[in-house]
Structures are given as structure tokens and as C-alpha cells.
Design an enzyme around this catalytic site. Structure first.
Site, mmCIF file in Angstrom:
data_model
loop_
_atom_site.group_PDB
_atom_site.id
_atom_site.type_symbol
_atom_site.label_atom_id
_atom_site.label_comp_id
_atom_site.label_asym_id
_atom_site.label_seq_id
_atom_site.Cartn_x
_atom_site.Cartn_y
_atom_site.Cartn_z
ATOM 1 N N LYS A 146 -26.244 6.614 2.220
ATOM 2 C CA LYS A 146 -25.995 6.638 3.535
ATOM 3 C C LYS A 146 -25.277 7.874 4.252
ATOM 4 C CE LYS A 146 -27.308 1.962 3.810
ATOM 5 N NZ LYS A 146 -27.276 0.845 2.919
ATOM 6 N N ASP A 156 -20.553 0.082 -6.160
ATOM 7 C CA ASP A 156 -21.786 0.411 -5.114
ATOM 8 C C ASP A 156 -21.041 0.514 -3.662
ATOM 9 O OD1 ASP A 156 -23.593 0.763 -3.225
ATOM 10 O OD2 ASP A 156 -25.127 -0.998 -3.916
ATOM 11 N N PHE A 163 -26.250 -7.097 -2.493
ATOM 12 C CA PHE A 163 -27.357 -6.236 -1.879
ATOM 13 C C PHE A 163 -27.272 -4.802 -2.427
ATOM 14 C CE2 PHE A 163 -29.508 -3.184 0.787
ATOM 15 C CZ PHE A 163 -30.637 -3.727 0.959
HETATM 16 C C1 LIG Z 1 -28.129 0.353 2.053
HETATM 17 C C2 LIG Z 1 -27.569 -0.040 0.661
HETATM 18 C C3 LIG Z 1 -28.351 0.112 -0.359
HETATM 19 C C4 LIG Z 1 -29.926 0.608 -0.460
HETATM 20 O O1 LIG Z 1 -29.829 1.822 -0.010
HETATM 21 P P1 LIG Z 1 -31.116 2.600 0.784
HETATM 22 O O2 LIG Z 1 -30.961 3.901 0.927
HETATM 23 O O3 LIG Z 1 -31.791 1.543 1.811
HETATM 24 O O4 LIG Z 1 -32.109 2.498 -0.791
HETATM 25 C C5 LIG Z 1 -27.476 -0.355 -1.702
HETATM 26 N N1 LIG Z 1 -26.623 -0.884 -1.713
HETATM 27 C C6 LIG Z 1 -25.709 -0.840 -0.427
HETATM 28 C C7 LIG Z 1 -24.320 -1.448 -0.598
HETATM 29 C C8 LIG Z 1 -26.391 -0.535 0.640
HETATM 30 O O5 LIG Z 1 -25.667 -1.081 1.673
#
Ligand SMILES: *Cc1c(COP(=O)(O)O)cnc(C)c1O
Length: 401
Positions: free
Chosen positions: A254, A225, A140
Site C-alpha cells: 500500500k 502484516d 485479512f
Molecule cells: C490490503 C491488505 C492486504 C492485501 O494487499 P493487496 O495489495 O490488496 O493484495 C494484505 N494485508 C493487509 C493487512 C491489507 O490491508
């Protein structure tokens, strides 16, 4: 306005791209949130790990108010006096050398993709427009059209193509598959060190170290990520720290702003970030002084309040307790720090009904995929909050049929 009425209006005028629990929140403080009827809940999702510092942390709110009264945005056509500090402080925190600010996580992922592609063309002699990026099954990384194009989740991608080329998929946790997939055109391996959205999937021990070795051996950039796993969520600064596997690029989002403002960033080494020249990338809001002031304070709080250490200790304590629950529904308890998944057996009837029952007990959490409940409270949680939550969780998991 009554809760029921608000739900009706939202469902009438708002797109139905989410399936929220029907609780309408109006106030938050630390680990607690309140709904419009005055009911109080412990927040065990923390906005998908955005509010690691707790809801409305007074220091972040003060920093935001002070900056909002001075200067909010300049655009990058001009410099502002917060951006320099923000870049330096995040680089120092991550052990990296340069930062490119963005707003949402998905934008930072897109930025990383552009970074590694240009690096491949300019530093690795990959023929133009042929760069390959290796990703993991069940990843994701966000919701833009490029990103969902390399998702393996049909729900995320089925109707939104056509998609750009240049992405390959390997199973998560399988270092040999990664090495086998690398070609002369591979510029990067982009992955989550723990797949949170896929159900808090933790790779086998040694995987992160092997990934580091393979990437170094083949001159492929290791892109972690850590939008959800970073900044203390998993009990270390980064989930990669569990194996001292330092990636070439961190993608952050985040909790970098404590969930108070959308802030994301790509941080990396100087020779990699140096691929960008003026005009090649940007965003109107990225790096604005309000965002930077908020994020600077949010980062300081992680350190000052020892939230990373707290996440490590409380996470282990919580997992130990969860493993004592004698429930026919539990298949596995797994996690790192305060990112914990309780996977239920397929016979349990899905995780959602347990989340709904927990909501009625005053605890908010969310199923991830069908059968896993994710517990990820703000990192300001105390032992007594965990104990309080544990009672509710044990009750629901042992009394629901
Ligand atoms: C939440 C998330 C994203 C995307 O972030 P957004 O601010 O919602 O665009 C990408 N990678 C990971 C691992 C995430 O948890």
C-alpha cells in the site's frame, strides 16, 4: 460522459466483485478528490491507506515521470540502478537487513509464507511439507487462493476451495491461545497488529510484547502484516512499535509507493531471507526501476514531511473530538493514529447508510464489516481538514435516525 451512464457501462462490462459508493472520481490532490461532475470530497479512506502521502503528491509524480522517461522495467534477468537504493533505504527505515520486492500486498504475503516455510525446513528441522503457520481469526491478508483458505470470513472463502493445508487459527488478541497452538512444526505466527479490515480491532495492551516473547521462546517467526498499519498510518512507523515488539518479518505494501504504483515487500533479517536461492521465487514486474523510484520518493516524504508524527497527533485529536459526539448510534470510538473505527450499535441499521450520507456532505469513507465506519485520511491532512470532517460526521451521526 454522465456519471449515471458510466455506472451503467461499468456494471455491464465490469465484474461485480465490489460494492462501491456511486461516486466517480476523476482527480485528486492531497486529501481532496473530485468527481466527474466537479463535486469535491475529502477522502477519508485514502485507498485503504495506500495514499498516506496524499493524492498525486508532486514529488512522487515528478519522480515517476523522470524515471518513466529513463527506464521502466528490466526484469530481474538484469540489474537496475534503482533496486539497490530501494532495498537499502527500506531496510534502514524498518531496521531490517534484507528485502524481497513484490507488487501487490497479497503477493508479499505469499512471499512471506514461502520464506517461513523454507526457513522451517532448513533452520528448524520441520519434516518436509509439514510446516504449520498460525494465523488469527478475522484476519485479512489478501485474496489469493492460499490466503483466503486461512480466512475465517465465509464471504471471502466459501466457493473458492479446495485449500492448502498448514494453517491454524487462533483468536486475535489471545496470547495464551497462540502459545497453546504452537507445536514442533510451527514455523511462524502471521498476524496484523491491528485488524483494520475486521473493523479496526486493537489487541489488548501487552499482546504484541507477549507475542514477541512467545515466538522467541518457541523459535517461531513473528510475521507482522503491516501492509495497512505500517508506514505511519497508526501514528508510529509500525503498529508493532507501540509495544516495542519488533517482528522477524514485516510485510509491507500500500503506502510504500504512496499509492502511485503497486509496490510491496517482505523485509527481514539476513539469516531468514538467505533461505532463497536463485530461481525459487520471483515476479516479472517486482523491483522494476519505476516502482523503486516511486517508492523511494514516497518513503522519503513520510520522513521529510513528518507525516508519522502528524498521524499520531492528529489521530489523537480526532479521536478525542469523535468521543464528544452525543449520538445514540455510537458504540465505541477506537484507533491508533489516523486509523480510526467508529463502531455503531447493531440497532443503527448498518454503517453504510452513514457513509452514503457523509458522501452527500462531501466526505468519502467506507464501512468495514457491517457496523464500523473507518476513518483513515491521507496523513498529509491538517487540523482544519479534521475539523471540517468532524462537523460533517457529528451532523450525520446526530441527525440520522
Ligand atoms: C490490503 C491488505 C492486504 C492485501 O494487499 P493487496 O495489495 O490488496 O493484495 C494484505 N494485508 C493487509 C493487512 C491489507 O490491508
Amino acid at each position: 460522459m454522465k456519471a449515471e451512464e458510466l455506472i451503467k457501462i461499468e456494471d455491464k462490462y465490469g465484474a461485480h466483485n465490489y460494492h462501491p459508493l456511486d461516486v466517480i472520481l476523476t482527480k485528486g490532490e492531497g486529501v481532496w478528490v473530485w468527481d466527474v461532475d466537479g463535486n469535491k470530497y475529502l477522502d477519508f479512506l485514502a485507498a485503504y491507506s495506500s495514499v498516506n502521502q496524499g493524492h498525486c503528491h508532486p514529488r512522487i509524480i515528478d519522480a515517476m515521470k523522470a524515471q518513466a522517461e529513463k527506464l521502466t522495467i528490466t526484469s530481474r534477468a538484469f540489474r537496475n540502478d534503482q533496486l539497490a537504493h530501494f532495498c537499502k533505504e527500506v531496510c534502514e527505515f524498518t531496521g531490517m537487513e534484507m528485502l524481497l520486492p513484490m507488487n501487490s500486498g497479497a503477493e508479499a504475503v505469499e512471499t512471506a509464507i514461502k520464506t517461513v516455510r523454507k526457513w522451517g525446513y532448513t533452520h528448524k528441522n520441520v519434516p518436509l511439507d509439514q510446516a504449520e503457520i498460525i494465523t488469527c481469526a478475522e484476519n485479512f491478508h489478501g485474496r489469493t487462493t492460499t490466503i483466503v483458505g486461512f480466512s475465517t470470513e465465509e464471504l471471502y472463502k466459501k466457493y473458492f476451495g479446495p485449500y492448502p493445508a498448514g494453517f491454524k487459527s487462533v483468536p486475535f488478541g489471545d496470547a495464551e491461545a497462540l502459545e497453546a497452538a504452537i507445536t514442533d512444526k510451527t514455523v511462524a505466527f502471521m498476524f496484523e497488529p491491528i485488524q483494520a479490515e475486521a473493523g479496526v480491532l486493537i489487541p489488548p495492551t501487552g499482546y504484541l510484547k507477549k507475542v514477541r516473547e512467545i515466538c522467541t521462546k518457541h523459535n517461531v517467526l513473528m510475521v507482522a502484516d503491516e501492509i495497512q498499519t505500517g508506514l505511519g498510518r497508526t501514528g508510529k512507523r509500525f503498529a508493532c512499535d507501540y509495544e516495542n515488539a519488533k517482528p522477524d518479518i514485516y510485510i509491507l505494501g500500500k503506502a510504500i509507493s504512496g499509492g502511485v504504483y503497486p509496490v510491496s515487500a517482505v523485509v527481514t533479517k539476513r539469516d531468514i531471507m538467505s533461505v532463497f536461492t536463485p530461481g525459487e521465487h520471483g515476479s516479472t514486474f517486482a523491483g522494476n526501476p519505476l516502482a523503486c523510484a516511486v517508492a523511494r520518493e514516497a518513503l522519503k516524504i513520510l520522513v521529510d514531511e513528518k507525516l508519522i508524527e502528524n498521524s499520531y497527533e492528529l489521530g489523537n485529536y480526532f479521536m478525542d473530538r469523535l468521543r464528544t459526539i452525543d449520538s445514540k448510534h455510537i458504540k465505541e470510538v477506537r484507533g491508533r493514529g489516523l486509523l480510526i473505527g467508529v463502531e455503531l450499535h447493531a440497532t443503527a441499521g448498518g454503517a453504510r447508510r452513514f457513509c452514503e450520507a457523509l458522501m452527500d456532505e462531501g466526505m468519502l469513507c467506507k464501512e468495514t464489516h457491517e457496523n464500523t465506519i473507518r476513518f483513515a485520511p491521507p496523513l498529509v491532512a491538517k487540523k482544519e481538514d479534521i475539523d471540517w470532517a468532524f462537523e460533517k460526521i457529528e451532523k450525520i451521526l446526530t441527525t440520522l435516525d
